[in-house]
Design an enzyme around this catalytic site. Structure first.
Site, PDB file in Angstrom:
ATOM      1  N   VAL A  27       1.487  36.556  14.852  1.00  0.00           N
ATOM      2  CA  VAL A  27       0.387  36.540  15.824  1.00  0.00           C
ATOM      3  C   VAL A  27       0.925  36.166  17.200  1.00  0.00           C
ATOM      4  CG1 VAL A  27      -1.661  35.209  16.535  1.00  0.00           C
ATOM      5  CG2 VAL A  27      -1.487  36.051  14.183  1.00  0.00           C
ATOM      6  N   VAL A  28       1.690  35.080  17.248  1.00  0.00           N
ATOM      7  CA  VAL A  28       2.181  34.582  18.545  1.00  0.00           C
ATOM      8  C   VAL A  28       3.071  35.618  19.228  1.00  0.00           C
ATOM      9  CG1 VAL A  28       3.652  32.827  19.645  1.00  0.00           C
ATOM     10  CG2 VAL A  28       1.977  32.154  17.905  1.00  0.00           C
ATOM     11  N   GLU A 107     -11.404  32.031   1.109  1.00  0.00           N
ATOM     12  CA  GLU A 107     -12.811  32.455   1.087  1.00  0.00           C
ATOM     13  C   GLU A 107     -13.685  31.616   2.029  1.00  0.00           C
ATOM     14  OE1 GLU A 107     -14.386  32.045  -2.831  1.00  0.00           O
ATOM     15  OE2 GLU A 107     -15.509  33.924  -2.667  1.00  0.00           O
ATOM     16  N   ASP A 131      -5.050  31.692  -4.495  1.00  0.00           N
ATOM     17  CA  ASP A 131      -6.015  32.032  -5.556  1.00  0.00           C
ATOM     18  C   ASP A 131      -6.266  33.538  -5.683  1.00  0.00           C
ATOM     19  OD1 ASP A 131      -6.277  29.303  -5.755  1.00  0.00           O
ATOM     20  OD2 ASP A 131      -8.130  29.215  -4.609  1.00  0.00           O
ATOM     21  N   ARG A 175      -9.031  27.634  -8.671  1.00  0.00           N
ATOM     22  CA  ARG A 175     -10.436  27.222  -8.500  1.00  0.00           C
ATOM     23  C   ARG A 175     -11.338  27.981  -9.479  1.00  0.00           C
ATOM     24  NH1 ARG A 175     -12.259  24.328  -4.093  1.00  0.00           N
ATOM     25  NH2 ARG A 175     -10.444  24.902  -2.865  1.00  0.00           N
ATOM     26  N   ARG A 215       3.143  35.080 -37.371  1.00  0.00           N
ATOM     27  CA  ARG A 215       3.936  36.272 -37.049  1.00  0.00           C
ATOM     28  C   ARG A 215       5.396  35.941 -36.773  1.00  0.00           C
ATOM     29  NH1 ARG A 215       1.822  38.232 -32.350  1.00  0.00           N
ATOM     30  NH2 ARG A 215       0.128  36.749 -32.278  1.00  0.00           N
ATOM     31  N   LYS A 217       6.710  33.726 -34.519  1.00  0.00           N
ATOM     32  CA  LYS A 217       7.139  33.368 -33.158  1.00  0.00           C
ATOM     33  C   LYS A 217       7.707  31.950 -33.131  1.00  0.00           C
ATOM     34  CE  LYS A 217       4.545  36.540 -30.385  1.00  0.00           C
ATOM     35  NZ  LYS A 217       3.946  36.759 -29.070  1.00  0.00           N
ATOM     36  N   HIS A 255      -0.172  21.233  -7.639  1.00  0.00           N
ATOM     37  CA  HIS A 255       0.088  21.662  -6.257  1.00  0.00           C
ATOM     38  C   HIS A 255       1.467  22.266  -6.031  1.00  0.00           C
ATOM     39  CE1 HIS A 255      -3.571  19.360  -5.700  1.00  0.00           C
ATOM     40  NE2 HIS A 255      -3.701  19.968  -4.533  1.00  0.00           N
ATOM     41  N   GLN A 257       2.303  24.843  -7.103  1.00  0.00           N
ATOM     42  CA  GLN A 257       1.993  26.274  -6.931  1.00  0.00           C
ATOM     43  C   GLN A 257       1.686  26.644  -5.480  1.00  0.00           C
ATOM     44  OE1 GLN A 257      -0.779  27.451 -10.563  1.00  0.00           O
ATOM     45  NE2 GLN A 257      -0.815  25.256 -10.183  1.00  0.00           N
TER      46      GLN A 257
HETATM   47  O1  F6P Z   1      -7.574  27.234  -2.877  1.00  0.00           O
HETATM   48  C1  F6P Z   1      -6.302  26.799  -3.211  1.00  0.00           C
HETATM   49  C2  F6P Z   1      -6.371  25.671  -4.210  1.00  0.00           C
HETATM   50  O2  F6P Z   1      -5.039  25.273  -4.500  1.00  0.00           O
HETATM   51  C3  F6P Z   1      -7.118  25.973  -5.497  1.00  0.00           C
HETATM   52  O3  F6P Z   1      -6.377  26.733  -6.405  1.00  0.00           O
HETATM   53  C4  F6P Z   1      -7.448  24.595  -5.984  1.00  0.00           C
HETATM   54  O4  F6P Z   1      -8.598  24.597  -6.801  1.00  0.00           O
HETATM   55  C5  F6P Z   1      -7.691  23.849  -4.699  1.00  0.00           C
HETATM   56  O5  F6P Z   1      -7.042  24.573  -3.669  1.00  0.00           O
HETATM   57  C6  F6P Z   1      -7.213  22.436  -4.721  1.00  0.00           C
HETATM   58  O6  F6P Z   1      -7.567  21.869  -3.507  1.00  0.00           O
HETATM   59  P1  F6P Z   1      -7.091  20.435  -3.050  1.00  0.00           P
HETATM   60  O7  F6P Z   1      -5.656  20.511  -2.700  1.00  0.00           O
HETATM   61  O8  F6P Z   1      -7.950  20.132  -1.872  1.00  0.00           O
HETATM   62  O9  F6P Z   1      -7.315  19.521  -4.204  1.00  0.00           O
END
Ligand code: F6P
Length: 325
Positions: A27-28, A107, A131, A175, A215, A217, A255, A257
């Site tokens: 953007v910048v 969102e 998400d 979420r 099976r 595994k 987190h 992730q």
């Molecule tokens: O929207 C991203 C997300 O990581 C969701 O997957 C999760 O439910 C939420 O944020 C967690 O939010 P916070 O870090 O505020 O607990």
């Protein structure tokens, strides 16, 4: 003192996602090349309300392309959800001489962007969320990196699961969306995925695990989306108390992730969307979100983005079961 040029504000909002920095950089630099000014808004909509602004030059966004998180920081602002908060935010924008705003987020952030747009602000949304629950784009910035992080973690868990003949329950974020869990199910070879969209009962999960044992595994991976109807800890305890062949263990990825250096895919997507967002403003387009459709980036009306719900891909959900044979 900001010169009298078209001035774009840029902010990141909601949960951070890898690749947000690449979008800010795009953007910048695109704005600067086109003789526009950019003001960075710190801390998302909360910072917009507080007037936490700083001018951004080309060097201010140097060395951030490969960094996870967001250099502009982020927040989930309750104040901004109220009409009074939105009015105050617009006032701050006007005081700072901002002609337009680019919002990078999920969102909820697109809801905020639409609210501003309705009140006459020139807004462009860029979807950024691990998400991948935002309608109007095939994929959001950050989702690919999160999927790779999950894949790496589950591959490691499988090594130990297999060595110890374990059933592993792995909780993914998302979420209210099962997207990450379903994709993880396919790419990590899970026996079953549990997602908010398709509630299941304990018996079905136990049967899937026991069936994998029968099976022959050496392990069974169950991916449980955080929003599913069965909580991971309780589920693991209940399964462990049953006689299903495997030992039971669980890992909540949490987190981890959301962090990490963005993948090549996310860097590219973020760069393309950042460029397109500025180009939209140059062409007099606003009130839209950049969305990946097929191979191209299109402009999707923010009103459509917020009034539609993205659905989980049923095909992938069923694919998990088939490929688990
Ligand atoms: O929207 C991203 C997300 O990581 C969701 O997957 C999760 O439910 C939420 O944020 C967690 O939010 P916070 O870090 O505020 O607990």
């Amino acid at each position: 003192m900001v010169e009298n040029k078209f001035t774009i504000g840029v902010l990141t909002s909601g949960g951070d996602a890898p690749g947000m920095n690449a979008a800010i950089r795009a953007v910048v630099r695109t704005a600067l090349v086109n003789h526009m000014n950019v003001i960075g808004v710190m801390n998302g909509y909360e910072g917009l309300l507080n007037g936490e602004f700083k001018p951004l030059g080309a060097r201010d966004v140097g060395g951030i392309l490969q960094r996870g998180g967001t250099v502009l920081h982020t927040s989930r602002s309750k104040r901004f959800q109220e009409p009074a908060g939105q009015r105050d935010a617009i006032r701050k924008m006007n005081e700072a001489g901002m002609d337009a705003l680019i919002v990078i987020g999920g969102e909820g952030s697109m809801n905020g962007a639409r609210a501003l747009s309705k009140q006459g602000v020139k807004v462009i949304g860029i979807p950024g969320s691990i998400d991948n629950d935002i309608w109007g784009t095939n994929i959001a910035i950050g989702t690919d990196t999160a999927m790779n992080t999950i894949m790496d973690a589950v591959d490691k868990l499988r090594d130990t699961a297999s060595s110890h003949q374990c059933a592993f329950l792995v909780e993914t974020m998302g979420r209210n969306s099962g997207y990450l869990a379903v994709m993880a199910g396919v790419i990590c070879g899970a026996e079953m995925v549990l997602i908010p969209e398709y509630p299941v009962d304990l018996k079905e999960v136990a049967e899937a695990i026991e069936d994998a044992y029968r099976r022959g595994k050496t392990h069974a991976i169950i991916i449980n989306a955080e929003g599913s109807n069965l909580a991971t800890t309780e589920l693991a305890q209940a399964i462990d108390a049953m006689d299903i062949g495997f030992n039971t263990r669980m890992t909540i990825l949490g987190h981890i992730q959301r962090g990490g250096s963005p993948t090549a895919y996310d860097r590219l997507l973020a760069s393309r969307m950042g460029v397109k967002a500025v180009e939209a403003l140059i062409d007099g387009i606003h009130g839209v979100m950049t969305g990946l459709k097929g191979k191209g980036i299109e402009f999707i009306p923010l009103q459509d983005v917020i009034s539609n719900k993205r659905k989980v891909n049923v095909e992938y959900y069923h694919m998990v079961k088939v490929l688990a044979r």
